[in-house]
Design an enzyme around this catalytic site. Structure first.
Site, mmCIF file in Angstrom:
data_model
loop_
_atom_site.group_PDB
_atom_site.id
_atom_site.type_symbol
_atom_site.label_atom_id
_atom_site.label_comp_id
_atom_site.label_asym_id
_atom_site.label_seq_id
_atom_site.Cartn_x
_atom_site.Cartn_y
_atom_site.Cartn_z
ATOM 1 N N TRP A 21 0.846 -1.191 0.000
ATOM 2 C CA TRP A 21 0.000 0.000 0.000
ATOM 3 C C TRP A 21 0.885 1.246 0.000
ATOM 4 O O TRP A 21 1.884 1.322 0.722
ATOM 5 C CB TRP A 21 -0.888 -0.015 1.249
ATOM 6 C CG TRP A 21 -1.692 1.221 1.480
ATOM 7 C CD1 TRP A 21 -2.562 1.823 0.615
ATOM 8 C CD2 TRP A 21 -1.737 1.994 2.684
ATOM 9 N NE1 TRP A 21 -3.145 2.911 1.202
ATOM 10 C CE2 TRP A 21 -2.645 3.052 2.468
ATOM 11 C CE3 TRP A 21 -1.093 1.909 3.917
ATOM 12 C CZ2 TRP A 21 -2.941 4.005 3.442
ATOM 13 C CZ3 TRP A 21 -1.377 2.847 4.880
ATOM 14 C CH2 TRP A 21 -2.289 3.880 4.646
ATOM 15 N N GLN A 27 4.633 5.466 -4.825
ATOM 16 C CA GLN A 27 5.776 6.153 -4.237
ATOM 17 C C GLN A 27 7.115 5.590 -4.686
ATOM 18 O O GLN A 27 8.111 6.306 -4.720
ATOM 19 C CB GLN A 27 5.713 6.068 -2.705
ATOM 20 C CG GLN A 27 4.627 6.891 -2.062
ATOM 21 C CD GLN A 27 4.668 6.780 -0.536
ATOM 22 O OE1 GLN A 27 5.392 5.964 0.014
ATOM 23 N NE2 GLN A 27 3.897 7.590 0.131
ATOM 24 N N TYR A 54 -4.939 -0.352 -4.676
ATOM 25 C CA TYR A 54 -3.625 0.274 -4.476
ATOM 26 C C TYR A 54 -3.067 0.716 -5.827
ATOM 27 O O TYR A 54 -2.868 -0.095 -6.737
ATOM 28 C CB TYR A 54 -2.645 -0.676 -3.803
ATOM 29 C CG TYR A 54 -3.024 -1.101 -2.401
ATOM 30 C CD1 TYR A 54 -4.004 -0.423 -1.664
ATOM 31 C CD2 TYR A 54 -2.405 -2.175 -1.781
ATOM 32 C CE1 TYR A 54 -4.346 -0.812 -0.381
ATOM 33 C CE2 TYR A 54 -2.732 -2.571 -0.494
ATOM 34 C CZ TYR A 54 -3.714 -1.896 0.197
ATOM 35 O OH TYR A 54 -4.051 -2.295 1.471
ATOM 36 N N GLY A 285 5.549 -2.233 5.042
ATOM 37 C CA GLY A 285 5.909 -1.799 3.706
ATOM 38 C C GLY A 285 7.341 -1.316 3.723
ATOM 39 O O GLY A 285 7.985 -1.254 4.772
ATOM 40 N N ASN A 295 13.085 -4.594 9.756
ATOM 41 C CA ASN A 295 11.792 -4.888 10.367
ATOM 42 C C ASN A 295 11.661 -6.368 10.746
ATOM 43 O O ASN A 295 11.063 -6.707 11.768
ATOM 44 C CB ASN A 295 10.661 -4.492 9.422
ATOM 45 C CG ASN A 295 10.469 -2.997 9.326
ATOM 46 O OD1 ASN A 295 10.821 -2.257 10.252
ATOM 47 N ND2 ASN A 295 9.927 -2.532 8.223
#
Length: 336
Positions: A21, A27, A54, A285, A295
């Protein structure tokens, strides 16, 4: 990587789920997006979440290209239906039988797969009979185009009503995908208890609160160049609710807690959502591969009761807990 069962099913998913997303097709350039997917695979992530809305279907296409050549059976691919797509005509949104059946076919073409592991109702459609929606989802499963079904941002009452029909049809719901983080806990009072009762678990989005819980946004300072808070394509709007000095100051006060544990603030945020036993996985993301790698290091981090209490004390009353906000996330009329 570690894995958890999704709801009362036999499906296991990775605790960290890669989601696209606001990134793929928007982006992040396609080459960078593919590099992030490669990093996710290399880190042991097997679960990937997207949606037809999306980047108006472009995100699904990018993910399909990025996963091409991977062993399909080793992946869990999730997508969603509800929001307007394509030319956004009068039947190009919602959870009608027409839109669901047409949307799953489009998603499969873009994702370059014969089936998705999880097909989700992206919001609740107040204008379509629930029986019609659930029958269409059950038919998608029976046609072999999806293996399991779930919902996203449904209220406790909507989940109970949907599950009652789904069970009658023999295709029960197994998941809910809500926003959930240290700062946004609106599901805890009603939705999580209903899901435990009905055999669903949570796949949570925005566990880092759109980047706020990384600590990179400083009170009284300009936002970093190139950050989500500067993105005019949707990022700035989604993060705006968190951009005030009181909240940002309290977030900065989480840093000593993370430091004591020897982890980053982002890892602390992800470990926090995974400490909820009704959470099966946290969606993350990325715009750079190293973000994915960092992460994933949250997997296996255990937060004891004293750490959880310290987090609560630090954040105090800036935490949003109002359960009525779940209902407000679905439009009062079908979007057009």
């Amino acid at each position: 990587m570690q894995f958890r069962y999704l709801g009362n099913s036999g499906l296991k998913i990775s605790e960290i789920i890669y989601g696209n997303w606001l990134t793929h097709g928007s982006q992040v350039e396609n080459d960078a997006a593919k590099a992030c997917v490669r990093a996710a695979l290399d880190a042991g992530i097997t679960s990937f979440d997207t949606a037809d809305v999306y980047a108006n279907t472009a995100a699904e296409s990018v993910l399909g290209e990025a996963l091409a050549g991977e062993r399909r059976e080793s992946l869990e691919i999730f997508t969603k239906v509800y929001w307007p797509t394509g030319p956004k005509g009068h039947n190009d949104a919602g959870l009608s039988r027409k839109h669901i059946m047409e949307s799953i076919n489009g998603s499969l073409r873009r994702l370059k797969t014969d089936y998705v592991d999880l097909y989700q109702a992206h919001r609740y459609d107040i204008e379509t009979p629930l029986e019609e929606t659930m029958q269409a989802f059950a038919d998608v499963v029976r046609q072999g185009k999806a293996l399991y079904i779930g919902v996203s941002e449904w209220t406790a009452d909507q989940i109970r009503a949907g599950q009652a029909i789904a069970r009658e049809l023999g295709v029960p719901l197994i998941s809910n995908q809500p926003q959930y983080s240290m700062l946004w806990r609106v599901i805890e009072g009603e939705v999580v208890p209903a899901c435990r009762e009905q055999g669903l678990s949570q796949i949570v989005w925005s566990p880092i609160a759109q980047g706020v819980l990384t600590g990179k946004y400083l009170p009284g300072q300009p936002v970093p160049a190139g950050s989500r808070a500067t993105d005019a394509k949707g990022g700035a709007q989604t993060i705006a609710r968190f951009m005030n000095d009181d909240l940002l100051t309290r977030v900065q006060n989480l840093k000593p807690i993370a430091d004591e544990l020897g982890i980053t603030m982002a890892q602390l945020a992800i470990a926090w959502v995974l400490s909820n036993d009704n959470v099966a996985g946290a969606i993350v993301g990325a715009s750079r591969p190293e973000q994915v790698t960092s992460n994933v290091a949250a997997v296996g981090v255990t937060l004891d009761d004293s750490v959880l209490a310290a987090i609560d004390s630090t954040l105090g009353d800036i935490v949003q807990r109002d359960p009525s906000l779940t209902a407000k996330s679905s439009p009062a009329t079908r979007p057009a």
